[in-house]
Design a protein around this motif. Structure first.
Motif, PDB file in Angstrom:
ATOM      1  N   LEU A  15       3.977   5.908  -2.080  1.00  0.00           N
ATOM      2  CA  LEU A  15       4.049   6.994  -1.115  1.00  0.00           C
ATOM      3  C   LEU A  15       5.469   7.133  -0.576  1.00  0.00           C
ATOM      4  CD1 LEU A  15       2.134   9.051   0.117  1.00  0.00           C
ATOM      5  CD2 LEU A  15       1.782   7.487   2.031  1.00  0.00           C
ATOM      6  N   GLU A  47      -4.731   8.096   7.041  1.00  0.00           N
ATOM      7  CA  GLU A  47      -4.452   7.127   8.106  1.00  0.00           C
ATOM      8  C   GLU A  47      -3.112   7.411   8.776  1.00  0.00           C
ATOM      9  OE1 GLU A  47      -4.709   3.172   6.651  1.00  0.00           O
ATOM     10  OE2 GLU A  47      -6.667   3.479   5.712  1.00  0.00           O
ATOM     11  N   LEU A  48      -2.120   7.840   7.969  1.00  0.00           N
ATOM     12  CA  LEU A  48      -0.791   8.090   8.507  1.00  0.00           C
ATOM     13  C   LEU A  48      -0.705   9.421   9.264  1.00  0.00           C
ATOM     14  CD1 LEU A  48       1.346   6.967   5.429  1.00  0.00           C
ATOM     15  CD2 LEU A  48       1.070   5.747   7.588  1.00  0.00           C
ATOM     16  N   ARG A 105      -6.636   6.476  -3.548  1.00  0.00           N
ATOM     17  CA  ARG A 105      -6.103   5.515  -2.571  1.00  0.00           C
ATOM     18  C   ARG A 105      -5.032   6.150  -1.685  1.00  0.00           C
ATOM     19  NH1 ARG A 105      -1.900   2.069  -1.796  1.00  0.00           N
ATOM     20  NH2 ARG A 105      -0.757   2.831  -3.617  1.00  0.00           N
ATOM     21  N   LEU A 106      -4.083   6.839  -2.317  1.00  0.00           N
ATOM     22  CA  LEU A 106      -2.980   7.408  -1.546  1.00  0.00           C
ATOM     23  C   LEU A 106      -3.443   8.510  -0.591  1.00  0.00           C
ATOM     24  CD1 LEU A 106      -0.111   7.568  -4.191  1.00  0.00           C
ATOM     25  CD2 LEU A 106      -0.326   6.018  -2.251  1.00  0.00           C
ATOM     26  N   SER A 107      -4.415   9.299  -1.018  1.00  0.00           N
ATOM     27  CA  SER A 107      -4.904  10.350  -0.127  1.00  0.00           C
ATOM     28  C   SER A 107      -5.588   9.736   1.093  1.00  0.00           C
ATOM     29  CB  SER A 107      -5.860  11.295  -0.868  1.00  0.00           C
ATOM     30  OG  SER A 107      -7.012  10.611  -1.323  1.00  0.00           O
ATOM     31  N   GLY A 108      -6.262   8.599   0.903  1.00  0.00           N
ATOM     32  CA  GLY A 108      -6.860   7.894   2.032  1.00  0.00           C
ATOM     33  C   GLY A 108      -5.800   7.305   2.949  1.00  0.00           C
ATOM     34  N   LEU A 109      -4.740   6.772   2.351  1.00  0.00           N
ATOM     35  CA  LEU A 109      -3.646   6.220   3.145  1.00  0.00           C
ATOM     36  C   LEU A 109      -2.957   7.317   3.947  1.00  0.00           C
ATOM     37  CD1 LEU A 109      -1.724   3.936   3.910  1.00  0.00           C
ATOM     38  CD2 LEU A 109      -0.460   4.373   1.795  1.00  0.00           C
ATOM     39  N   LEU A 110      -2.806   8.476   3.316  1.00  0.00           N
ATOM     40  CA  LEU A 110      -2.163   9.597   4.010  1.00  0.00           C
ATOM     41  C   LEU A 110      -3.002  10.050   5.201  1.00  0.00           C
ATOM     42  CD1 LEU A 110       0.499  11.038   3.532  1.00  0.00           C
ATOM     43  CD2 LEU A 110      -0.709  12.761   2.201  1.00  0.00           C
ATOM     44  N   GLU A 142      -5.404   5.991  -8.085  1.00  0.00           N
ATOM     45  CA  GLU A 142      -4.215   5.921  -7.237  1.00  0.00           C
ATOM     46  C   GLU A 142      -4.174   7.072  -6.231  1.00  0.00           C
ATOM     47  OE1 GLU A 142      -2.503   3.574  -6.747  1.00  0.00           O
ATOM     48  OE2 GLU A 142      -0.439   4.034  -6.211  1.00  0.00           O
ATOM     49  N   PRO A 191       0.788  -1.227   0.000  1.00  0.00           N
ATOM     50  CA  PRO A 191       0.000   0.000   0.000  1.00  0.00           C
ATOM     51  C   PRO A 191       0.818   1.273   0.000  1.00  0.00           C
ATOM     52  CG  PRO A 191      -0.041  -1.009   2.160  1.00  0.00           C
ATOM     53  CD  PRO A 191       0.655  -1.976   1.252  1.00  0.00           C
ATOM     54  N   ASP A 192       2.069   1.230   0.403  1.00  0.00           N
ATOM     55  CA  ASP A 192       2.773   2.498   0.571  1.00  0.00           C
ATOM     56  C   ASP A 192       4.062   2.612  -0.239  1.00  0.00           C
ATOM     57  OD1 ASP A 192       4.375   1.822   3.790  1.00  0.00           O
ATOM     58  OD2 ASP A 192       4.231   0.692   1.934  1.00  0.00           O
TER      59      ASP A 192
END
Length: 408
Positions: A103, A216-217, A209-214, A206, A99-100
């Protein structure tokens, strides 16, 4: 098997792993390009089971060969033993999505050792594979200037011995602005292509997805929340942006019943969370503008005066031609086309806008609305000359044809 799509889809993973292994962005990009050329020749007759793993192994061999050739030229020849599997090898051999990875490379390229204007450009070149020409258009600079900017950034990374790892959390804040800018520009490449028919097609999903992962981080940064909201609001309208013939439908004419209520709800929750921090930023204002457009689903009307006020606020935080052009269009809707044309005329006129599609599109529409058809046709011609995506091209052609038809 779509060979091109498989190569593009694996690019970030493989380049990221190669960069982490060899700590050399040029070597990573060159090795992947060589492997991709081999794949184009071989895969049509013999497609691999796992394209990413195939490209990783092929790229690794080519990178090792290039390293050996370099060592030979410097008379420092070593017969390398077979390398021990690294975490990157293990990652690439796994079937589990990572997933990262992308990123991680984004954070690496957004290193504070680089000049601020170089961070996002280098990241979009290395991670997203955008051409120098396309980057020059996105940043409103000449192509040679963009090439020089990227070259200097790579030299800086190599010279500084930048570690190809995600920095410790304490170092994230100094990179976060550039990371957000990179994701925002990458998403803009997909947004300007309603049909997702171009080489930036995968950026939409993408960046979503990455904005959602960010989030979370970094859940407590309002601009991270704002960007995630912005992307969700914009993607919520994706299905409504094309007509039956594949032509683009302008936002104000879209059927609100085709908007994705799930994404709209996600975006609204994210924007509410961002507002609670009371630290307004550009991403939050842009998200609020998209949210205002979406309010038409419930009210039946677009609140153009509100949108103009939001652009006024954005102009304070992010002055420049992009904000000026979008504000001019909003003014044209809220106060009449002459107000829009006046605002457009006041935008920075230093020649950089001539090759920027949204500028030509805004001019064409406002001139058409003002009944200045000859000037509008010229503006549509200028927009078409910039090679828009297929859906946008069809829209411009239709508009041009409509104002060229004889009256009566």
């Amino acid at each position: 098997m779509d060979v091109g799509a498989a190569i593009i889809g694996a690019r970030a993973r493989v380049v990221s792993a190669l960069a982490a292994r060899f700590r050399d962005l040029d070597l990573a990009e060159d090795a992947f390009s060589d492997a991709a050329l081999t794949a184009l020749a071989v895969w049509p007759a013999d497609p691999p089971r796992d394209p990413a793993a195939w490209l990783w192994r092929a790229s690794l061999r080519k990178a090792l060969d290039a390293t050996r050739r370099m060592a030979t030229r410097t008379r420092a020849v070593f017969d390398d033993p077979a390398p021990e599997p690294t975490p990157e090898d293990i990652v690439m051999q796994s079937d589990t999505p990572i997933p990262d990875e992308r990123l991680r490379l984004i954070f690496v390229c957004c290193h504070p050792a680089l000049a601020p204007e170089a961070r996002a450009a280098l990241t979009l070149k290395v991670v997203c594979g955008l051409s120098t020409e396309r980057l020059a258009r996105a940043f409103l600079v000449a192509e040679p200037a963009m090439l020089q900017r990227i070259t200097r950034a790579k030299r800086k990374i190599a010279g500084a011995g930048v570690s190809f790892e995600v920095p410790a959390r304490a170092a994230w804040p100094e990179r976060l602005g550039a990371v957000l800018a990179t994701l925002e520009i990458a998403y803009a490449q997909a947004y300007e292509d309603a049909a997702l028919a171009g080489d930036g097609a995968d950026f939409a999903a993408e960046v979503l997805r990455l904005s959602g992962l960010l989030v979370e981080l970094v859940p407590d940064d309002p601009e991270v929340l704002g960007l995630a909201a912005l992307v969700r609001f914009a993607e919520a309208r994706r299905a409504a942006r094309l007509d039956r013939d594949g032509g683009m439908i302008p936002l104000s004419e879209q059927d609100v019943r085709a908007w994705d209520s799930g994404l709209i709800a996600q975006g609204a929750r994210l924007l509410d969370r961002a507002a609670a921090y009371r630290r307004t930023g550009a991403c939050q204002i842009l998200a609020a503008i998209h949210g205002a457009h979406l309010s038409r689903r419930d009210s039946g009307v677009t609140p153009w005066p509100t949108i103009v006020r939001l652009y006024e606020a954005l102009r304070v935080l992010r002055p420049g031609p992009v904000t000026a052009v979008n504000r001019a269009v909003a003014l044209g809707m809220a106060q009449g086309v002459e107000a829009g044309l006046d605002a457009l005329a006041a935008a920075p006129a230093d020649g950089r806008l001539d090759r920027w599609l949204p500028w030509q599109a805004a001019r064409a529409w406002l001139l058409e609305e003002a009944g200045r058809n000859e000037e509008a046709r010229a503006a549509y011609d200028a927009a078409l000359a910039l090679d828009p995506a297929p859906a946008e091209r069809l829209y411009f052609l239709r508009r041009r044809e409509a104002i060229s038809a004889p009256e009566g």
